[in-house]
Design a protein around this motif. Sequence first.
Motif, PDB file in Angstrom:
ATOM      1  N   SER A  65       0.850  -1.192   0.000  1.00  0.00           N
ATOM      2  CA  SER A  65       0.000   0.000   0.000  1.00  0.00           C
ATOM      3  C   SER A  65       0.884   1.239   0.000  1.00  0.00           C
ATOM      4  O   SER A  65       1.921   1.258   0.669  1.00  0.00           O
ATOM      5  CB  SER A  65      -0.871   0.009   1.262  1.00  0.00           C
ATOM      6  OG  SER A  65      -1.491   1.259   1.430  1.00  0.00           O
ATOM      7  N   THR A  66       0.472   2.244  -0.734  1.00  0.00           N
ATOM      8  CA  THR A  66       1.112   3.561  -0.628  1.00  0.00           C
ATOM      9  C   THR A  66       0.172   4.516   0.096  1.00  0.00           C
ATOM     10  O   THR A  66       0.487   5.038   1.171  1.00  0.00           O
ATOM     11  CB  THR A  66       1.444   4.122  -2.031  1.00  0.00           C
ATOM     12  OG1 THR A  66       2.381   3.248  -2.643  1.00  0.00           O
ATOM     13  CG2 THR A  66       2.035   5.526  -1.941  1.00  0.00           C
ATOM     14  N   ARG A  67      -1.022   4.724  -0.470  1.00  0.00           N
ATOM     15  CA  ARG A  67      -1.936   5.738   0.039  1.00  0.00           C
ATOM     16  C   ARG A  67      -2.543   5.369   1.391  1.00  0.00           C
ATOM     17  O   ARG A  67      -2.521   6.175   2.335  1.00  0.00           O
ATOM     18  CB  ARG A  67      -3.091   5.959  -0.974  1.00  0.00           C
ATOM     19  CG  ARG A  67      -2.711   6.780  -2.175  1.00  0.00           C
ATOM     20  CD  ARG A  67      -3.456   6.278  -3.394  1.00  0.00           C
ATOM     21  NE  ARG A  67      -2.861   5.006  -3.755  1.00  0.00           N
ATOM     22  CZ  ARG A  67      -1.858   4.885  -4.631  1.00  0.00           C
ATOM     23  NH1 ARG A  67      -1.449   5.926  -5.280  1.00  0.00           N
ATOM     24  NH2 ARG A  67      -1.300   3.717  -4.877  1.00  0.00           N
ATOM     25  N   THR A  68      -3.121   4.179   1.486  1.00  0.00           N
ATOM     26  CA  THR A  68      -3.903   3.844   2.683  1.00  0.00           C
ATOM     27  C   THR A  68      -3.013   3.785   3.921  1.00  0.00           C
ATOM     28  O   THR A  68      -3.323   4.378   4.958  1.00  0.00           O
ATOM     29  CB  THR A  68      -4.636   2.501   2.470  1.00  0.00           C
ATOM     30  OG1 THR A  68      -5.274   2.532   1.196  1.00  0.00           O
ATOM     31  CG2 THR A  68      -5.661   2.256   3.546  1.00  0.00           C
TER      32      THR A  68
ATOM     33  N   ARG B 163      -4.851  -4.605   6.505  1.00  0.00           N
ATOM     34  CA  ARG B 163      -5.002  -4.926   5.067  1.00  0.00           C
ATOM     35  C   ARG B 163      -4.519  -6.352   4.872  1.00  0.00           C
ATOM     36  O   ARG B 163      -3.434  -6.719   5.343  1.00  0.00           O
ATOM     37  CB  ARG B 163      -4.206  -3.978   4.184  1.00  0.00           C
ATOM     38  CG  ARG B 163      -4.192  -4.475   2.731  1.00  0.00           C
ATOM     39  CD  ARG B 163      -3.689  -3.468   1.767  1.00  0.00           C
ATOM     40  NE  ARG B 163      -4.622  -2.364   1.610  1.00  0.00           N
ATOM     41  CZ  ARG B 163      -4.495  -1.443   0.662  1.00  0.00           C
ATOM     42  NH1 ARG B 163      -3.501  -1.499  -0.195  1.00  0.00           N
ATOM     43  NH2 ARG B 163      -5.368  -0.464   0.563  1.00  0.00           N
TER      44      ARG B 163
ATOM     45  N   PRO C 297      -9.077   5.565  -7.278  1.00  0.00           N
ATOM     46  CA  PRO C 297      -8.550   5.294  -5.931  1.00  0.00           C
ATOM     47  C   PRO C 297      -7.042   5.139  -5.901  1.00  0.00           C
ATOM     48  O   PRO C 297      -6.433   5.222  -4.830  1.00  0.00           O
ATOM     49  CB  PRO C 297      -9.236   3.972  -5.551  1.00  0.00           C
ATOM     50  CG  PRO C 297      -9.544   3.304  -6.855  1.00  0.00           C
ATOM     51  CD  PRO C 297      -9.812   4.418  -7.831  1.00  0.00           C
TER      52      PRO C 297
HETATM   53  N1   CP Z   1      -6.408   3.164  -2.921  1.00  0.00           N
HETATM   54  C1   CP Z   1      -5.570   2.343  -2.264  1.00  0.00           C
HETATM   55  O1   CP Z   1      -5.977   1.469  -1.497  1.00  0.00           O
HETATM   56  O2   CP Z   1      -4.244   2.576  -2.524  1.00  0.00           O
HETATM   57  P1   CP Z   1      -3.044   1.826  -1.809  1.00  0.00           P
HETATM   58  O3   CP Z   1      -3.061   0.393  -2.286  1.00  0.00           O
HETATM   59  O4   CP Z   1      -1.798   2.556  -2.231  1.00  0.00           O
HETATM   60  O5   CP Z   1      -3.266   1.893  -0.336  1.00  0.00           O
END
Ligand code: CP
Length: 319
Positions: free
Chosen positions: A65-68, A117, A275
């Motif tokens: 994951s980057t954002r979450t 996650r 997303p």
């Molecule tokens: N939108 C999203 O879940 O991005 P990541 O996988 O980077 O967290």
Amino acid sequence: MISKNPQLGKNRELQHLLTTEGLPTSILLQILDTAQTFVGVTEREVKKVPLLRGKSIFNLFFEHSTRTRTTFEIAAKRLSADVFNLNIAVSAQSKGETLLDTVDNLVAMDADMFIVRHSQSGAAHLIAKHVRPGIHVINAGDGRHAHPTQALLDVFTIRHYKKEFHNLRIAIIGDILHSRVARSQIHALTTLGVPEVRVIAPKTLLPSKVERLGVRVFHDMKSGLKDVDVLMMLRLQKERMQGAYLPSSEEYFKYYGLTPEKLSMAKQDAIVMHPGPMNRGVEIDSAVADGSRAVILPQVTFGIAVRMAVMSILAGQPV
Ligand code: CP
């Protein structure tokens, strides 16, 4: 089988955030309205409030994951919590420790909240059912099942730009079949009263009986994008595909990739969301991704306030 609402307490208050399915409108609005107050905090020079001082929050990311992951960490720090990122690659999971044994050990270190996650649908539910009352679990994406905070930041973004939900036509475009984001978006949008949610995809990338979720199904962009206010793009989730669903990425881009020409089929003031992570040249053209109608980076920024809202609401619940 995942039970529907282990996330609500006996007075239907939020105890865990596992899915947007079955979440009452009042809780969705409570999260959006609380997030709105945190947008002000995130715009201040000193971006901290003491709401979660002394709380220990553990990020358990068994998938990349980057954002979450990052925005959960920022959100927790802005609430003054102590944040711990378990490095799964070097954790004792690699020696055969079970998920629940890992959780028990972190609880023994006084964990108050887990952000989870996992590639397995139901992993966050499993932890939520296992931990004692007062410890909260937030699903940060489980298999194909759900990604509730992504859907919440998406609806927050839509409300920011479009003000109301009751007059919108919204299209979700792409790999619906493998997308936990799409499922969570559909449940949130329909609960909030969006009158028309469309899905646009080739038949191979749609779940069977998807219309039972309350969506209109389209297989081509021209008819699917007509009169649409919001376009929510999805990437092809190749990591969850077993076998060939499409002739090629090039063929997919030709029919479903969002180019300026295809965007012109929607309303003139339609916004474009994604997303992330984006695959440029597959589901979206750079001219659109970087264009004036894209609100993809604001989605990321709003994600901080939305995640602050979810964590502060959970931490404020009576045990
Ligand atoms: N939108 C999203 O879940 O991005 P990541 O996988 O980077 O967290």
